[in-house]
Write an enzyme that holds these catalytic residues in place. Structure first.
Site, short mmCIF file in Angstrom:
data_model
loop_
_atom_site.label_atom_id
_atom_site.label_comp_id
_atom_site.label_asym_id
_atom_site.label_seq_id
_atom_site.Cartn_x
_atom_site.Cartn_y
_atom_site.Cartn_z
N PRO A 88 5.66 -2.35 23.95
CA PRO A 88 6.93 -1.64 23.74
C PRO A 88 8.16 -2.46 24.12
O PRO A 88 9.27 -2.13 23.72
CB PRO A 88 6.80 -0.40 24.64
CG PRO A 88 5.35 -0.24 24.90
CD PRO A 88 4.77 -1.63 24.88
N GLU A 115 -1.56 0.33 31.84
CA GLU A 115 -0.12 0.19 32.09
C GLU A 115 0.43 -1.14 31.59
O GLU A 115 1.62 -1.41 31.74
CB GLU A 115 0.17 0.32 33.60
CG GLU A 115 -0.09 1.72 34.15
CD GLU A 115 0.79 2.77 33.52
OE1 GLU A 115 2.02 2.56 33.47
OE2 GLU A 115 0.26 3.80 33.08
N ARG A 152 -0.42 -7.94 3.09
CA ARG A 152 -0.08 -7.51 1.74
C ARG A 152 0.99 -8.41 1.10
O ARG A 152 1.25 -8.31 -0.11
CB ARG A 152 0.38 -6.05 1.73
CG ARG A 152 1.62 -5.77 2.52
CD ARG A 152 1.84 -4.28 2.74
NE ARG A 152 1.73 -3.52 1.52
CZ ARG A 152 2.69 -3.42 0.61
NH1 ARG A 152 3.84 -4.07 0.81
NH2 ARG A 152 2.53 -2.71 -0.48
N ASP A 167 9.09 -3.25 -2.55
CA ASP A 167 8.95 -2.30 -1.45
C ASP A 167 10.27 -2.06 -0.74
O ASP A 167 11.21 -2.85 -0.85
CB ASP A 167 7.96 -2.84 -0.40
CG ASP A 167 6.53 -2.75 -0.88
OD1 ASP A 167 6.25 -1.92 -1.74
OD2 ASP A 167 5.71 -3.53 -0.38
#
Length: 248
Positions: A88, A115, A152, A167
């Site tokens: 994160p 953690e 992709r 896209d």
């Protein structure tokens, strides 16, 4: 392209490669995958890979020795690949990053758990990437997202080369326009007339205008960075005029 993934849940990674486009790419030899389980490098009873953090606090941390050993093993087989930690705290992953990744021969992806990881492992990490400002149970899902978003874009990976080019985010941070297929009429809604016209130049202008309008209304954070050409302004004005009049 070769992906080496370091994870205590190899079945999560390998299972995803059993279906869908990653499975097809793997079967066609466009992708290689090797999953390294840090438990295989643990010298502790029951192959433990976690312990309590120094200084106290809730939760457990992944220990440095098994992670560093797994990274070394992966680098031994994929020596030119950068090590990317899914966290994160990393930089937000964007389409342009995946485009850059697709030119590489490989990547080593470190999926943390608990953690997080012992900070001393970060000395062997080249990049840190995040899916967004939220916390998941581990880095396996972000690793899978990164691999699919990158794979992709590899030449020959998709059935139609233009698919990836059209896209959302592929064209300078623009969202993709809406799309329709058969039947022409369904539930009181119909396919926009322009898409049935056969006029490819007109269709291209409509799609560009709809893409601009969607980005402006749905993603103002992307819109503020845009500089519009004269043609973009024309396409957007046509899209806004159609939208205000209730026409599609």
């Amino acid at each position: 392209m070769r992906f080496d993934v370091i994870s205590i849940f190899p079945e999560l990674i390998e299972g995803y490669f059993q279906a869908g486009i990653l499975a097809r790419g793997w079967q066609r030899g466009l992708l290689e995958l090797k999953v390294w389980n840090p438990r295989d490098f643990s010298t502790l009873p029951h192959q433990r890979v976690d312990d309590r953090p120094f200084g106290g606090g809730p939760g457990m941390l992944m220990m440095a020795p098994p992670l560093l050993a797994a990274i070394a093993a992966a680098r031994g087989q994929n020596p030119e690949a950068p090590v990317a930690y899914l966290s994160p705290q990393g930089r937000p992953l964007r389409q342009e990053d995946c485009q850059r990744f697709s030119t590489r021969a490989g990547m080593i992806l470190l999926a943390g758990r608990y953690e997080g990881i012992d900070e001393r492992v970060m000395a062997q990490v080249d990049e840190e990437w995040s899916l967004g400002d939220y916390v998941l149970a581990g880095g396996e899902l972000p690793a899978l997202v990164l691999m699919e978003a990158t794979a992709r874009l590899l030449p020959g990976f998709l059935g139609h080369e233009a698919s990836a080019q059209e896209d959302s985010f592929a064209a300078a941070d623009l969202l993709d326009c809406q799309h329709y297929t058969r039947p022409e009429h369904w539930g009181g809604a119909k396919v926009p007339e322009v898409l049935l016209s056969g006029d490819h130049a007109r269709i291209a202008r409509w799609r560009r205008g709809q893409s601009l309008l969607r980005t402006k209304t749905r993603r103002p954070d992307l819109w503020v960075r845009r500089q519009l050409s004269a043609e973009d302004i024309r396409c957007l004005q046509e899209a806004e005029s159609a939208d205000e009049s209730g026409r599609v």
